[in-house]
Design an enzyme around this catalytic site. Structure first.
Site, PDB file in Angstrom:
ATOM      1  N   LYS A 212     -74.767 -58.379  33.707  1.00  0.00           N
ATOM      2  CA  LYS A 212     -74.231 -57.664  34.535  1.00  0.00           C
ATOM      3  C   LYS A 212     -72.670 -56.721  33.808  1.00  0.00           C
ATOM      4  O   LYS A 212     -72.296 -57.261  32.443  1.00  0.00           O
ATOM      5  CB  LYS A 212     -73.230 -58.183  35.789  1.00  0.00           C
ATOM      6  CG  LYS A 212     -72.622 -57.462  36.688  1.00  0.00           C
ATOM      7  CD  LYS A 212     -71.996 -58.738  37.659  1.00  0.00           C
ATOM      8  CE  LYS A 212     -71.219 -58.115  38.476  1.00  0.00           C
ATOM      9  NZ  LYS A 212     -70.784 -59.384  39.651  1.00  0.00           N
TER      10      LYS A 212
ATOM     11  N   LYS B 237     -77.638 -56.441  36.499  1.00  0.00           N
ATOM     12  CA  LYS B 237     -76.854 -55.861  36.952  1.00  0.00           C
ATOM     13  C   LYS B 237     -75.795 -55.357  36.433  1.00  0.00           C
ATOM     14  O   LYS B 237     -74.729 -54.971  35.630  1.00  0.00           O
ATOM     15  CB  LYS B 237     -76.278 -56.795  38.191  1.00  0.00           C
ATOM     16  CG  LYS B 237     -74.988 -56.690  39.196  1.00  0.00           C
ATOM     17  CD  LYS B 237     -74.849 -58.303  39.985  1.00  0.00           C
ATOM     18  CE  LYS B 237     -74.388 -57.509  41.238  1.00  0.00           C
ATOM     19  NZ  LYS B 237     -73.369 -58.647  41.401  1.00  0.00           N
TER      20      LYS B 237
END
Length: 262
Positions: free
Chosen positions: A190, A221
């Site tokens: 992420k 992400k």
């Protein structure tokens, strides 16, 4: 896997060289890259509906849950103190509960992060977003970065997303962190917490996607600064398969307004 730091340095340097040598713009296919409008039901399934402000109240958390249920977002992402409450509110809704760990600094001990992850899961979390040990990463202590992530992955027993905090990192460090996270069993890498300035960029998402492409089950992400559908699409096209945003409802409401206008 137990490796010396010297061995990790060798592996990381090899991965960095491999990724930086790949100058193609080809991105592995994502089920979200063809989404044309936020009204596409698939779009909501990519959204982690987020409220991580330190002053978030129970009323605001309830509203977050109600919005996630209404729009069928993938999850509600909250701080640990709110996990049990969110889990109860979302029960049987199909929306997952996501908890952040070591947030937002990533500077706690591995044991503390592992305990926090286990506690969150016991309180109903289905997914864990942990912050990497940024200082260890920048110092080249890859053995510690790996063991820190692995401790959380083992304690959680659920999908773990590793937040790199890309705003602090060079491209080489982004590749290193993505590679180590993948090796430690992360489900996602992420971009950012949103608490350190800056935000997700298409270039970072693409770089991270290329860094973990050798493990097809590891995804990217994009999070921080994503406030429009157009920005979401930019992230999808660059390889993201999940979006962390506090603007999911605004995006959906804007789409509804356009659909209802004439």
């Amino acid at each position: 896997m137990s490796l010396s730091n010297d061995r990790w340095i060798t592996l990381v340097y090899a991965k960095v060289a491999e990724v930086l040598a790949d100058t193609s713009l080809v991105v592995p296919t994502s089920e979200f890259s063809s989404i044309a409008a936020p009204t596409d039901p698939t779009f909501a399934l990519a959204i982690d509906h987020t409220l991580l402000k330190p002053d978030a109240t129970a009323v605001q958390i309830d509203l977050l849950c109600d919005q996630a249920i209404r729009y069928k977002f993938k999850s509600c992402c909250v701080n640990g103190a709110n996990v049990e409450h969110v889990s109860r509110r979302l029960q049987a809704s199909g929306v997952l509960t996501c908890a952040v760990i070591g947030f937002p600094l990533g500077a706690g001990t591995s044991a503390a992060k592992a305990f926090e992850a286990k506690d969150a899961v016991q309180n109903g979390a289905h997914e864990i977003d942990m912050v990497v040990n940024i200082g260890a990463l920048k110092a080249g202590n890859y053995e510690l970065v790996f063991s820190d992530i692995q401790a959380v992955v083992s304690a959680a027993g659920t999908p773990v997303k590793v937040i790199l905090e890309t705003v602090f990192l060079t491209d080489e460090e982004k590749i290193a962190a993505s590679f180590i996270a993948a090796e430690a069993g992360a489900a996602f890498v992420k971009t950012c917490t949103g608490f350190s300035g800056g935000g997700a960029t298409a270039a970072d998402v693409l770089l991270m996607r290329k860094s973990v492409a050798y493990k097809p089950y590891v995804k990217v992400k994009a999070s921080a600064g994503i406030r429009s559908f157009e920005k979401c699409v930019e992230m999808f096209v660059s390889g993201a398969e999940r979006i962390g945003t506090s603007s999911g409802t605004a995006i959906m409401e804007s789409a509804e307004a356009v659909a209802g206008s004439y």
